[in-house]
Design a protein around this motif. Sequence first.
Motif, PDB file in Angstrom:
ATOM      1  N   UNK A 396       0.828  -1.208   0.000  1.00  0.00           N
ATOM      2  CA  UNK A 396       0.000   0.000   0.000  1.00  0.00           C
ATOM      3  C   UNK A 396       0.863   1.258   0.000  1.00  0.00           C
ATOM      4  N   UNK A 399       2.400   1.874  -3.385  1.00  0.00           N
ATOM      5  CA  UNK A 399       1.440   2.402  -4.348  1.00  0.00           C
ATOM      6  C   UNK A 399       1.157   3.874  -4.072  1.00  0.00           C
ATOM      7  N   UNK A 400       0.909   4.212  -2.799  1.00  0.00           N
ATOM      8  CA  UNK A 400       0.557   5.598  -2.458  1.00  0.00           C
ATOM      9  C   UNK A 400       1.714   6.553  -2.762  1.00  0.00           C
ATOM     10  N   UNK A 403       2.123   6.994  -6.594  1.00  0.00           N
ATOM     11  CA  UNK A 403       1.108   7.884  -7.168  1.00  0.00           C
ATOM     12  C   UNK A 403       1.426   9.335  -6.850  1.00  0.00           C
ATOM     13  N   UNK A 404       1.802   9.598  -5.595  1.00  0.00           N
ATOM     14  CA  UNK A 404       2.076  10.990  -5.223  1.00  0.00           C
ATOM     15  C   UNK A 404       3.284  11.533  -5.978  1.00  0.00           C
TER      16      UNK A 404
ATOM     17  N   UNK B 400      -6.138   9.073  -3.973  1.00  0.00           N
ATOM     18  CA  UNK B 400      -5.457   8.536  -2.791  1.00  0.00           C
ATOM     19  C   UNK B 400      -6.456   7.972  -1.780  1.00  0.00           C
ATOM     20  N   UNK B 403      -7.973   4.672  -3.110  1.00  0.00           N
ATOM     21  CA  UNK B 403      -7.049   3.539  -2.980  1.00  0.00           C
ATOM     22  C   UNK B 403      -6.988   3.069  -1.536  1.00  0.00           C
ATOM     23  N   UNK B 404      -6.907   4.009  -0.598  1.00  0.00           N
ATOM     24  CA  UNK B 404      -6.789   3.607   0.804  1.00  0.00           C
ATOM     25  C   UNK B 404      -8.057   2.902   1.284  1.00  0.00           C
ATOM     26  N   UNK B 407      -8.116  -0.570  -0.266  1.00  0.00           N
ATOM     27  CA  UNK B 407      -7.124  -1.407   0.402  1.00  0.00           C
ATOM     28  C   UNK B 407      -7.631  -1.856   1.777  1.00  0.00           C
ATOM     29  N   UNK B 408      -8.225  -0.934   2.516  1.00  0.00           N
ATOM     30  CA  UNK B 408      -8.748  -1.284   3.843  1.00  0.00           C
ATOM     31  C   UNK B 408      -9.918  -2.251   3.744  1.00  0.00           C
TER      32      UNK B 408
END
Lengths: 445, 445
Positions: A396, A399-400, A403-404, B400, B403-404, B407-408
């Motif tokens: 995770x 990926x984050x 992307x940023x 963002x 995605x989070x 994922x959660x």
Amino acid sequence: MDLTPAPVHDCPHVVIVGGGFGGLACAQALGSKRVRVTIIDRHNYHLFVPLLYQVATAALSPADIAEPIRKVLRRHDNVDVVMGEVSGIDVASRRVLVGSDGYIPYDRLVLATGSVYNYFGNQRWASVAPGLKTVADARRIRASVLRGLERAELTKDPDEQQPHMTSVIVGGGATGVEMAGAIAELTRCSLHRDFRNIDPTTARTILLEAGERILTPFPEELARYAHRRLEKMGVSVRVQSPVENISPGTVTVAGEVIPACTIVWAAGIRASPAASWLDVESDRLGRVPVDATLAVEGRPGVFAIGDTAAAADEDGRPLPGLAQVARQQGTYLGQALAAELESGTALPPFRFRSRGNAAVVGRSAALFDFGGHRLKGWIAWILWALVHVYLLVGFEKRLLVSIQWFWQWLTYQSGVRIISDEEVCETDAVEAAASNADDDGRGSR
Amino acid sequence: MDLTPAPVHDCPHVVIVGGGFGGLACAQALGSKRVRVTIIDRHNYHLFVPLLYQVATAALSPADIAEPIRKVLRRHDNVDVVMGEVSGIDVASRRVLVGSDGYIPYDRLVLATGSVYNYFGNQRWASVAPGLKTVADARRIRASVLRGLERAELTKDPDEQQPHMTSVIVGGGATGVEMAGAIAELTRCSLHRDFRNIDPTTARTILLEAGERILTPFPEELARYAHRRLEKMGVSVRVQSPVENISPGTVTVAGEVIPACTIVWAAGIRASPAASWLDVESDRLGRVPVDATLAVEGRPGVFAIGDTAAAADEDGRPLPGLAQVARQQGTYLGQALAAELESGTALPPFRFRSRGNAAVVGRSAALFDFGGHRLKGWIAWILWALVHVYLLVGFEKRLLVSIQWFWQWLTYQSGVRIISDEEVCETDAVEAAASNADDDGRGSR
């Protein structure tokens, strides 16, 4: 009070102090072995310090580079995690002291407590010029840069604006270069359209280096490249410029007093106080001398790794204070201790294998030194980004962060430009200094 | 000192206080019109408060829901942003007072200062039981829940563990329900494999509501659904349970003293002090009475929107304190003021159009009330997620957060479980209380 988490297993107990690169690698190597492991850290997370400068310059959130230690280690039933502050070590009774009255007994102790910034006897500078070791440091620097611009925007006299828009970075190592480049990019690229009264592209970023050149651990060719790139990005790089004094809002160098809202200290580290806990003689940087198996002489069962240890390679040259050194030492020690405790195998000597040394200067500009081979420019930058995404813990986060970074590369926008309530900005002092020379009544504040 | 950012244009000046939903919408509606606009906020960012409970429960980072006000408004050359603390209003000379000696003159003033938590005369509870209005509040609650579990893990006596693992949420409105559900999910789903000594699934989450039922603004059917779901998730929901006292580490309700590490206040709000700045008589909740055009009577050129205003719909029913009300009022007022100032058009009355009211209980459980139509369960939850991602400012944040959340949803893992240095945890008091009843020497601390 014995803080060892229950149930207490009947196998040897390895206690690791510190959840950084070295400590975590050691715990992972000991995971699921027939030993009991307790890892102690004052934080509940492992911080990926090489990217902390990106938190300080609003590119990433703290959570992007902080992974809970419990989460990393939870599949290993033999590993316990204790969030606590180690206060000392009782070598005679083999106990780590935690907090004011807790302790944890050990059979083997691994000290991986890392380093703190070294102010070379000027400890009072620490409150004015934070280093870059913790999330709190990074938030404070971020708030200082951003708040400086906000104050400059409200200041009518251009001469008064400049101090609020000035950042001084002390120390031209990799951290100093990365901070200087990232602050210059933040002010000159990311924020340049945000203000009306000031022009953020005129913000000053000054990198001070006491020595002959920046990036001394790197070959001169790469250092020259970084120097040129920084100047091109608007960073004023001053070599042979040892700092004479730091006070709230000013840095004095070569007799010149530079007013500055943000002052960052990146001029050298020293080990955390593990040597004094052990009552052994440390080297000049506070590090604990260790032998080829990373054991501390005269302290049976105690080992030190990473920035805590003064270790040397086969040829007797001191190992550098890099994440890869700590990580390799941690993995080695975990495996060696497991073999020793499970089957009595003697510890083999540790051997460091360099993976190359890197620094990033800015957008599309990084440098790599692989010993014989060198790399610079955008290829190095892409390699740097790939390596760092790969080194982050967990899919995770990777990926984050990817992307940023991609988004910032596309838009030139840093996404985390928030000034939190809690941060204290040292610019109050700048303001006070400025208002003394001010004729419109603010001086009476 | 006049703080109006230079250059001063020769057109009417609208000053907006507050960069929340109302103020930002108003500034956006006035963007690129022939008026000068200055928006003042004490923070440099717009906070998407409806998702703040996810920061408090480690699901999102603050930056995911905080967008710099300057960035949102930067394409409008006529809009200035001032980061500052408004200290009052000089109605006679039409000036907003900023800080200790700054001021900004206005032709029209829009007060969009929002609300604070209402402790109903027990202000001393505020330091023990934070509300959920700021990033600092959210970080503090997050640290309190996580640190409580860390302390419980180090506590051997099971009776002593429970207080560290107990969270009490006061107030059964949407925020209270969301907080209770999210804390229960964090402890029972996300963390259940992380500890060795304690079982986080036994953590207690207690939701206290003084009234007959939770979620009073919603139809009873939806409130019953939420109540059932919360109980199923392990939240103990207690209605008709007004809080009698709160002290560090304990909540007293119906004579019972509940020891609790984390106490969250979600039991009602009152307006920020705009009414006292204007010296007008406010309603019971501190709100400024406004007419159908949101103008404050007897204060020419002054308007109030959002939680600051006591506004009513066409039928005279008071408008609820929702983001959508503030946003619609801001947009309306921006457009109406632009028309008035550009061409002298009189302000039409404001009309609120309800977009429906939603609350989320937990994973795959939310509820929507569209007046006639109602929705609950996982369809409502997906709709809730889509709407909230859509309402976030900017593509990057949307990506963002999506995605989070995804994922959660896949892994049951909250990604932001970090305890920052700065947070102060009120559990020190719990610990002190516990150690008094403790026989292994900790009492002497």
